[in-house]
Write an enzyme that holds these catalytic residues in place. Structure first.
Site, PDB file in Angstrom:
ATOM      1  N   SER A 177       0.837  -1.195   0.000  1.00 41.39           N
ATOM      2  CA  SER A 177       0.000   0.000   0.000  1.00 41.39           C
ATOM      3  C   SER A 177       0.881   1.258   0.000  1.00 41.39           C
ATOM      4  CB  SER A 177      -0.962  -0.056   1.189  1.00 41.39           C
ATOM      5  OG  SER A 177      -1.960   0.925   1.077  1.00 41.39           O
ATOM      6  N   ASP A 184      -9.180  -4.354  -5.855  1.00 39.05           N
ATOM      7  CA  ASP A 184      -8.671  -3.428  -4.850  1.00 39.05           C
ATOM      8  C   ASP A 184      -9.395  -2.090  -4.977  1.00 39.05           C
ATOM      9  OD1 ASP A 184      -7.217  -1.758  -3.181  1.00 39.05           O
ATOM     10  OD2 ASP A 184      -5.270  -2.456  -3.866  1.00 39.05           O
ATOM     11  N   HIS A 226      -7.382  -5.469  -1.555  1.00 37.78           N
ATOM     12  CA  HIS A 226      -6.190  -4.691  -1.220  1.00 37.78           C
ATOM     13  C   HIS A 226      -5.221  -5.446  -0.319  1.00 37.78           C
ATOM     14  CE1 HIS A 226      -3.842  -1.058  -0.754  1.00 37.78           C
ATOM     15  NE2 HIS A 226      -3.962  -1.093   0.568  1.00 37.78           N
TER      16      HIS A 226
END
Length: 278
Positions: A152, A198, A229
């Protein structure tokens, strides 16, 4: 005289190899377990130990993982994402170390740190491993072979770290997020992995523009079909294969891993882009 010295050096190298003494790292590019389609998704052949990181500066601590064997290994620093801690990614630390890496899984200075800050902290973690870590870590850390990864905002930090320090030899951003989309100065090999579903860092807004925007001529974008995600937050065979094969190929220069680094096909993957001639 120079020819005699060259010949003598070759004889010494051959003798060291024949009696099982490890040659210098520049020669020993094929170390550890030979990869297969089944073993690359599991642990390698090195026994691993780990230690909590305390008393450091420049990042928020974490855990270091390293092989118990007395050799020099490439160093990989890995960052969690926004609001995340290191613990969900501990499996990656053990996995990579078992294939022959010193791995620094960082806690960030704040769980709210932005990607560029995480990139700086990844660089600080790489330097810590080589310069100020406990002796057992420093003895095993090869500062000339550095890689970075992260999830991320940590994936965005991976690109930022490579942009800040061009000598970092390879990076693997996982579901990366960053407001900067173009990275022309990131010229070393990059493997970007995204999740098709995601909604936090949609690939069309982040991972794919990053793939298109890096300056590297050796790059991959792999999209996991149906994944959200947080696909790296628990043991994942595709993440394992990507991390192990990419870092072995480009940090250890081990061409045995070339087929696994850039060969992805099947219904498990919704998109595969590839320009890496490995």
């Amino acid at each position: 005289m120079s020819r005699l010295l060259t010949a003598a050096t070759a004889v010494v190298a051959l003798a060291l190899t024949s009696v099982g003494v490890l040659a210098p790292n520049a020669w020993a590019t094929e170390r550890g377990l030979a990869p297969t389609a089944s073993n690359i998704t599991g642990n390698g052949s090195y026994s691993v130990t780990s230690a909590t990181i305390t008393g450091q500066s420049g990042f928020g601590g974490g855990v270091v993982y390293y092989p118990t064997a007395s050799e020099k290994f490439p160093v990989v620093a890995i960052s969690p994402g926004y609001t995340e801690r290191w613990s969900p990614f501990a499996w990656i630390g053990t996995r990579l170390a078992s294939w022959g890496f010193v791995v620094v899984g960082i806690e960030t200075n704040s769980t709210l740190d932005q990607p560029d800050s995480r990139g700086t902290q990844l660089i600080n973690a790489l330097d810590w491993a080589s310069n100020s870590a406990p002796q057992a870590v420093r003895d095993r850390a090869d500062s000339t072979r550095q890689g970075v990864s992260g999830h991320s905002m940590g994936g965005g930090g991976t690109l930022s770290a490579m942009n800040q320090r061009p000598s970092i030899r390879a990076g693997v951003p996982l579901a990366p997020w960053h407001t900067t989309k173009s990275w022309p100065n990131v010229k070393n090999p990059v493997f970007i992995m995204g999740g098709q579903n995601d909604t936090v860092a949609p690939p069309s807004q982040h991972a794919i523009p990053f793939y298109n925007g890096v300056g590297s001529t050796e790059k991959v974008y792999l999209e996991l079909a149906g994944a959200g995600h947080n696909f790296p937050n628990s043991a994942n065979p595709d993440v394992s294969k990507a991390l192990v094969s990419w870092f072995k190929r480009f940090l250890d220069d081990d061409t045995r891993f070339s087929p696994f680094a850039c060969d992805w096909s099947g219904s498990a993957y919704s998109k595969f882009l590839n320009t890496c001639p490995v």
